[in-house]
Design an enzyme around this catalytic site. Structure first.
Site, short mmCIF file in Angstrom:
data_model
loop_
_atom_site.label_atom_id
_atom_site.label_comp_id
_atom_site.label_asym_id
_atom_site.label_seq_id
_atom_site.Cartn_x
_atom_site.Cartn_y
_atom_site.Cartn_z
N LYS A 72 -2.62 1.81 10.38
CA LYS A 72 -1.22 1.57 10.73
C LYS A 72 -0.72 2.60 11.73
CE LYS A 72 0.08 -0.36 6.20
NZ LYS A 72 0.93 -0.13 5.00
N CYS A 79 1.54 5.19 6.26
CA CYS A 79 1.31 5.31 4.82
C CYS A 79 0.81 3.99 4.25
CB CYS A 79 2.60 5.67 4.08
SG CYS A 79 3.26 7.31 4.43
N ASP A 80 0.00 4.09 3.22
CA ASP A 80 -0.39 2.90 2.47
C ASP A 80 -0.71 3.31 1.04
OD1 ASP A 80 -1.13 -0.12 3.02
OD2 ASP A 80 -2.57 0.65 1.56
N SER A 81 -0.36 2.44 0.10
CA SER A 81 -0.58 2.73 -1.31
C SER A 81 -1.43 1.66 -1.97
CB SER A 81 0.77 2.83 -2.06
OG SER A 81 1.59 3.84 -1.53
N GLY A 129 -2.10 6.98 0.87
CA GLY A 129 -2.66 7.64 2.05
C GLY A 129 -1.56 7.97 3.03
#
Length: 212
Positions: A60, A78-80, A115
């Protein structure tokens, strides 16, 4: 003031940053998340859930930072994902999947990995790019089938990692957290502060207005 660009469509991440005095510019990436993960698994084999979160955060961030209309900023991706039984769970996407997930999650605990990836696009910067994953243990209530059905029917579960929120309707169904609360919401403020320090950016330099 340092300009922060948030490469995420998450309203929870935006609200978390705003509550901490940061008003980022939101630029949503065009990343095909399943395709990114599929390519990585084809190239490197199975991935740990924490690695999936960081991989997508990086994708991203890189997608947004490559755009010609961005300059003199720091880009945050960000990624979850939720880890249970060694597997990574992102957004359920549909009601049947969300219901199945919650029936497996209830009364148990999982680990929410977020992240965080930064790319320094400021003028005269080094162009640094790096990432960190923050992980938090989440304990779920032992919901009844009726409670699960009612929660899934709200639609909230469909577009959030793991099919739950801690800062919304799902808050009543989380019995405890071990670690960073904001990380479960979607962005760890302490992690981000420490990452920015590596770029010689103090947290208060992101504040959108004077704070005393």
């Amino acid at each position: 003031m340092v300009r922060l660009v948030l490469a995420s469509a998450s309203p929870a991440r935006l609200a978390t940053l705003r509550s901490a005095g940061v008003e980022p510019q939101v630029v949503v990436s065009a990343v095909d998340e399943p395709a990114v993960v599929a390519r990585a698994r084809a190239a490197y084999g199975d991935l740990e859930p924490a690695d999936v979160a960081l991989l997508l955060a990086k994708a991203k961030c890189e997608d947004v930072s490559s755009r010609d209309d961005l300059a003199d900023c720091v880009v945050l991706g960000c990624d979850s994902v939720l880890e249970m039984d060694g597997r990574d769970y992102g957004k359920p996407g549909d009601a049947d999947t969300a219901t199945e997930r919650w029936r497996a999650m209830r009364g148990r605990e999982g680990v929410l990995h977020t992240g965080h990836w930064l790319i320094d696009e400021r003028e005269d910067s080094t162009g640094a790019t790096f990432g960190v994953t923050c992980s938090t243990v989440v304990h779920f209530a032992d919901l009844s089938d009726a409670e699960i059905d009612a929660y899934v029917a709200t639609g909230e579960t469909l577009s959030v990692a793991g099919g739950f929120t801690v800062d919304g309707l799902g808050g009543a169904y989380v019995t405890g957290i071990e670690g960073d609360f904001h990380n479960v919401v979607g962005v760890s403020l302490t992690t981000l502060r420490e990452m920015l320090a590596q770029l010689d950016v103090a947290w208060h330099e992101l504040w959108s207005a004077p704070h005393g």
